[in-house]
Design a protein around this motif. Structure first.
Motif, mmCIF file in Angstrom:
data_model
loop_
_atom_site.group_PDB
_atom_site.id
_atom_site.type_symbol
_atom_site.label_atom_id
_atom_site.label_comp_id
_atom_site.label_asym_id
_atom_site.label_seq_id
_atom_site.Cartn_x
_atom_site.Cartn_y
_atom_site.Cartn_z
ATOM 1 N N GLN A 47 9.255 1.016 28.519
ATOM 2 C CA GLN A 47 9.291 2.329 29.061
ATOM 3 C C GLN A 47 8.980 2.860 27.951
ATOM 4 O O GLN A 47 7.714 4.655 28.820
ATOM 5 N N TYR A 48 8.493 2.997 26.995
ATOM 6 C CA TYR A 48 8.172 4.045 25.931
ATOM 7 C C TYR A 48 6.814 3.919 25.398
ATOM 8 O O TYR A 48 6.306 4.728 25.065
ATOM 9 N N LEU A 49 6.413 2.559 25.132
ATOM 10 C CA LEU A 49 4.827 2.563 24.404
ATOM 11 C C LEU A 49 4.330 1.341 25.612
ATOM 12 O O LEU A 49 4.313 -0.018 24.905
ATOM 13 N N PRO A 50 4.281 1.406 26.370
ATOM 14 C CA PRO A 50 3.726 0.238 27.289
ATOM 15 C C PRO A 50 2.459 -0.537 27.012
ATOM 16 O O PRO A 50 1.928 0.212 26.672
ATOM 17 N N GLY A 51 1.550 -1.830 26.576
ATOM 18 C CA GLY A 51 0.815 -2.414 26.826
ATOM 19 C C GLY A 51 0.391 -2.371 25.304
ATOM 20 O O GLY A 51 -0.975 -2.897 24.816
ATOM 21 N N VAL A 52 1.405 -2.170 24.063
ATOM 22 C CA VAL A 52 1.259 -2.529 23.130
ATOM 23 C C VAL A 52 2.026 -3.361 22.025
ATOM 24 O O VAL A 52 3.108 -3.202 22.911
ATOM 25 N N ALA A 53 1.450 -4.500 22.302
ATOM 26 C CA ALA A 53 2.325 -5.889 20.881
ATOM 27 C C ALA A 53 2.727 -5.851 20.145
ATOM 28 O O ALA A 53 2.189 -4.985 19.486
ATOM 29 N N LEU A 54 4.083 -5.964 20.126
ATOM 30 C CA LEU A 54 4.673 -6.145 19.005
ATOM 31 C C LEU A 54 5.061 -7.516 18.576
ATOM 32 O O LEU A 54 4.963 -8.614 18.663
ATOM 33 N N PRO A 55 5.249 -7.255 16.182
ATOM 34 C CA PRO A 55 4.923 -8.930 15.873
ATOM 35 C C PRO A 55 5.810 -9.358 16.063
ATOM 36 O O PRO A 55 7.400 -9.213 15.724
ATOM 37 N N LYS A 56 6.269 -10.513 15.922
ATOM 38 C CA LYS A 56 7.276 -11.616 16.071
ATOM 39 C C LYS A 56 7.312 -11.818 14.160
ATOM 40 O O LYS A 56 8.688 -11.510 14.561
ATOM 41 N N ASP A 57 6.873 -11.192 13.240
ATOM 42 C CA ASP A 57 7.470 -11.883 12.498
ATOM 43 C C ASP A 57 8.061 -10.228 12.233
ATOM 44 O O ASP A 57 7.194 -9.197 11.926
ATOM 45 N N HIS A 58 8.633 -10.207 10.569
ATOM 46 C CA HIS A 58 9.025 -8.923 9.914
ATOM 47 C C HIS A 58 9.347 -8.247 10.751
ATOM 48 O O HIS A 58 10.020 -6.987 10.223
ATOM 49 N N LEU A 59 9.897 -7.833 12.333
ATOM 50 C CA LEU A 59 10.012 -6.791 12.809
ATOM 51 C C LEU A 59 11.270 -7.563 13.960
ATOM 52 O O LEU A 59 11.799 -8.453 14.531
ATOM 53 N N ARG A 254 2.641 19.292 26.474
ATOM 54 C CA ARG A 254 1.799 20.628 27.619
ATOM 55 C C ARG A 254 2.278 19.814 29.097
ATOM 56 O O ARG A 254 1.617 20.567 30.234
ATOM 57 N N ARG A 255 2.189 18.693 29.626
ATOM 58 C CA ARG A 255 2.459 17.722 30.975
ATOM 59 C C ARG A 255 3.675 18.763 31.622
ATOM 60 O O ARG A 255 4.058 18.819 32.772
ATOM 61 N N VAL A 256 4.912 19.391 30.854
ATOM 62 C CA VAL A 256 5.418 19.808 31.018
ATOM 63 C C VAL A 256 4.651 20.931 32.199
ATOM 64 O O VAL A 256 5.255 21.826 32.745
ATOM 65 N N GLY A 257 3.974 22.080 30.649
ATOM 66 C CA GLY A 257 3.464 22.879 31.201
ATOM 67 C C GLY A 257 2.859 23.305 32.224
ATOM 68 O O GLY A 257 2.837 24.103 33.129
ATOM 69 N N VAL A 258 1.671 21.755 32.574
ATOM 70 C CA VAL A 258 1.531 21.791 33.798
ATOM 71 C C VAL A 258 1.795 21.778 34.411
ATOM 72 O O VAL A 258 1.879 22.710 35.863
ATOM 73 N N ARG A 259 3.089 21.102 34.990
ATOM 74 C CA ARG A 259 3.928 21.157 35.985
ATOM 75 C C ARG A 259 4.870 22.736 36.146
ATOM 76 O O ARG A 259 4.799 22.706 37.811
ATOM 77 N N LEU A 260 5.145 22.891 35.583
ATOM 78 C CA LEU A 260 5.872 24.913 35.604
ATOM 79 C C LEU A 260 4.473 25.573 36.052
ATOM 80 O O LEU A 260 4.736 26.152 36.873
ATOM 81 N N GLY A 261 3.289 24.940 35.620
ATOM 82 C CA GLY A 261 2.408 26.275 35.779
ATOM 83 C C GLY A 261 1.711 26.228 37.968
ATOM 84 O O GLY A 261 1.578 26.619 38.363
ATOM 85 N N LYS A 262 1.905 24.668 37.896
ATOM 86 C CA LYS A 262 2.271 24.421 39.314
ATOM 87 C C LYS A 262 2.799 24.650 40.297
ATOM 88 O O LYS A 262 3.341 24.800 41.623
ATOM 89 N N ALA A 271 15.036 16.389 35.031
ATOM 90 C CA ALA A 271 15.540 15.564 35.717
ATOM 91 C C ALA A 271 14.425 14.507 35.968
ATOM 92 O O ALA A 271 15.112 13.069 36.439
ATOM 93 N N SER A 272 13.411 14.532 35.748
ATOM 94 C CA SER A 272 12.446 13.315 35.613
ATOM 95 C C SER A 272 11.784 12.686 35.310
ATOM 96 O O SER A 272 11.388 12.168 34.896
ATOM 97 N N MET A 273 11.927 13.279 33.747
ATOM 98 C CA MET A 273 11.790 12.513 32.698
ATOM 99 C C MET A 273 12.437 11.553 31.941
ATOM 100 O O MET A 273 13.749 12.384 31.781
#
Length: 330
Positions: A47-59, A254-262, A271-273
């Motif tokens: 959901q928040y950091l896709p594509g990044v593998a988390l270690p099995k050890d120490h976490l 910045r992405r919120v600003g882009v949508r405001l500008g549009k 509501a969409s975030m």
């Protein structure tokens, strides 16, 4: 060293991964049990950091807050600014060797920085803030990153600095806690303006460079008025973070600003975030502080008008460009 990372958003997840890969025992706390379970099973924060593998050890990943902080030498607070006080109240009885705030914002009603909120609730001076240009998407993939750790206890800060550093994550140390926190807050407001420029179709090199330069001027004026050192804003926590946040596709503000500008409304966007854009809340607090202390911040005023007064982004751009001529000063 045992570490607790409180908050399993992208930034908390990235730092939990970094510390675990260094061999420290890390407990990462997720507010929602379902998210904690998914992270534990999948070893990925889809959901928040896709594509990044988390270690099995120490976490270890948990939704039990008491367990997460038990025995922790260092606690990293990785929740949004509006949640820091409530979390700190839940942790009042905890006696950690150090607390590191990761949120970049001010408390909306009190206008306090996050370190001030933590100090009020925890009654300790062992509080630091980590800031600078540090998108979780890049830190999680071991892209070279430099940040600044700020606090008043520099001896403790030096130990934390070395604990956090890797060959791809460089940490500088500062005792200007006020400056580092105001830099991290104001840059999010200016990033909203940068996005609005892009959304309007006017985000060219000239306009973006001018916005960053004049946004830095607003940051310096407010920060110095509130006790920060001017030079702090010309470092990582100031102009460094400002450039990254105003120009990056990773920047939520910045992405919120882009949508405001549009032409989208703030209500539609929020509501969409699923993730927090701190600049939306920071704009109210920064504007209130500026008005309280008589600090001129026209870009901040323009962003506030778009967010909370229904003003047209194009009208605000025109108003900024046609202000009375003046000398260039910080």
């Amino acid at each position: 060293m045992q570490c607790a990372v409180i908050g399993a958003g992208g930034w908390g997840t990235a730092l939990a991964r970094l510390l675990a890969r260094k061999g420290y025992d890390v407990r990462l706390w997720a507010r929602r049990p379902q998210l904690a379970h998914e992270l534990d099973i999948l070893r990925e924060n889809r959901q928040y950091l896709p594509g990044v593998a988390l270690p099995k050890d120490h976490l270890t990943i948990t939704s039990d807050l008491a367990y997460a902080v038990t025995g922790a030498d260092v606690i990293l607070v990785a929740v949004p600014s509006f949640a820091v006080r409530e979390l700190a109240r839940r942790l009042k009885a905890v006696r950690a060797g150090a607390w590191i705030n990761l949120a970049k914002g001010l408390e909306r009603d009190s206008l306090l920085t996050m370190s001030e909120v933590l100090r009020q609730e925890l009654q300790t001076e062992k509080i630091f803030t980590l800031s600078g240009p540090s998108h979780a998407e890049e830190v999680g993939r071991d892209f070279p990153t430099s940040v600044v750790l700020a606090g008043t206890d520099l001896a403790l800060g030096e130990r934390l600095q070395r604990a956090l550093m890797t060959e791809r994550f460089r940490v500088y140390l500062s005792d200007d806690l006020v400056g580092v926190e105001y830099g991290g807050t104001v840059k999010n407001v200016i990033a909203l303006a940068a996005g609005i420029l892009d959304g309007l179709g006017y985000g060219g090199d000239n306009a973006k460079a001018a916005l960053i330069a004049r946004g830095l001027a607003e940051m310096v004026r407010l920060g110095v008025c509130l006790g920060a050192r001017r030079e702090t804003f010309f470092g990582l926590a100031g102009v460094g973070d400002l450039i990254a946040t105003c120009t990056s596709e990773h920047s939520r503000n910045r992405r919120v600003g882009v949508r405001l500008g549009k032409g989208e409304s703030l209500q539609q966007i929020l509501a969409s975030m699923t993730m927090v854009a701190e600049g939306v809340y920071a704009t109210q607090a920064v504007r209130a502080l500026a008005r309280r202390h008589g600090v001129e911040m026209p870009i901040t005023e323009a962003v506030y008008a778009v967010l909370y007064e229904g003003a047209s982004p194009l009208d605000q751009l025109n108003a900024l460009m046609t202000r009375e001529p003046k000398r260039e000063v910080l």
